[in-house]
Design a protein around this motif. Sequence first.
Motif, short mmCIF file in Angstrom:
data_model
loop_
_atom_site.label_atom_id
_atom_site.label_comp_id
_atom_site.label_asym_id
_atom_site.label_seq_id
_atom_site.Cartn_x
_atom_site.Cartn_y
_atom_site.Cartn_z
N GLU A 15 0.83 -1.20 0.00
CA GLU A 15 0.00 0.00 0.00
C GLU A 15 0.86 1.25 0.00
O GLU A 15 1.96 1.28 0.56
CB GLU A 15 -0.92 0.00 1.23
CG GLU A 15 -1.94 -1.12 1.24
CD GLU A 15 -2.83 -1.12 0.01
OE1 GLU A 15 -3.24 -0.01 -0.42
OE2 GLU A 15 -3.11 -2.19 -0.53
N GLY A 16 0.37 2.29 -0.64
CA GLY A 16 1.08 3.55 -0.68
C GLY A 16 0.30 4.58 -1.46
O GLY A 16 -0.85 4.36 -1.85
N GLU A 17 0.92 5.72 -1.69
CA GLU A 17 0.27 6.82 -2.41
C GLU A 17 0.41 6.61 -3.92
O GLU A 17 1.52 6.45 -4.44
CB GLU A 17 0.91 8.15 -2.02
CG GLU A 17 0.30 9.36 -2.72
CD GLU A 17 1.03 10.64 -2.41
OE1 GLU A 17 0.67 11.68 -3.02
OE2 GLU A 17 1.96 10.62 -1.60
N ALA A 18 -0.72 6.61 -4.61
CA ALA A 18 -0.70 6.42 -6.06
C ALA A 18 -0.05 7.62 -6.74
O ALA A 18 -0.35 8.77 -6.41
CB ALA A 18 -2.12 6.22 -6.59
N VAL A 19 0.85 7.33 -7.69
CA VAL A 19 1.53 8.39 -8.43
C VAL A 19 1.50 8.03 -9.92
O VAL A 19 2.41 7.38 -10.43
CB VAL A 19 2.99 8.59 -7.95
CG1 VAL A 19 3.04 9.31 -6.62
CG2 VAL A 19 3.72 7.26 -7.83
N PRO A 20 0.46 8.44 -10.65
CA PRO A 20 0.38 8.12 -12.08
C PRO A 20 1.60 8.64 -12.84
O PRO A 20 2.04 9.77 -12.62
CB PRO A 20 -0.90 8.83 -12.53
CG PRO A 20 -1.70 9.00 -11.28
CD PRO A 20 -0.69 9.23 -10.18
#
Length: 249
Positions: A15-20
């Motif tokens: 899990e983590g912060e999505a970074v497109p």
Amino acid sequence: MKKIAVIGGTGVEIEGEAVPIDTPYGRVVPRVAKLGGEEVLFIPRHGEGHLPPHRVNYRALLMAAKYWGALRVISTNTVGTMSWHPVGSFVIPTDFVEFTKSRPSTFFEEEAVHVDLTTPYCPQVGRALAGGAEATGAEVAEGIYVCTEGPHLESPAQIRMLRRFGDVIGMTGYPEVVLARELEICYASICIVTNPAAGMRRDAMSAAEITGEMARSARLLRGAIEGAISMMPEETSCSCGSALAGAGL
């Protein structure tokens, strides 16, 4: 910072912060997370819809890692054993053979670039992965990875042939390894053995059983990766960063 990307296969989630990240080969949506005391880029190989191995956009995944600034890539792979490796053990590939059919396998479509593959996997990252795996208490071995196209599993006759070429078999290790080499990124794989290959035991394992074994091994695999990341030095001591030197005609 060590700048590590982790390409997660079946059953591996961080899990983590999505970074497109937009690449010339398509958009990738990895996550920035903390692992082994470091900020890492986690790239789910199969995406949200769980693409089959032959449809994974491998070039986009590796280019996303490059755009993020990754200097090292750790790949996780589910494999069947064609040798003596017990289910639940780890294999660190040192070489590969591939029998794929329809996958774009180079970034150099219009140029004559012949990257050297004498050492296809980064030895420094490979040693760290072996150390991280050993720290979990699991059995660890080196071996040769054989990549097939899929999505079907192999027949017993195919396995009898392929055993001549390698030790473990999977569907996702290629072309990642060569694409990373072309991008001059250190790349190594940690494989979890989830099943004996076809014909290696009397009763076959179903795809659902193999996925279930992967889920049971996920915690062990995460521990091995965390240990590897913490063991890696800040500086690289390999030749991966100059893989393209002398490769062009």
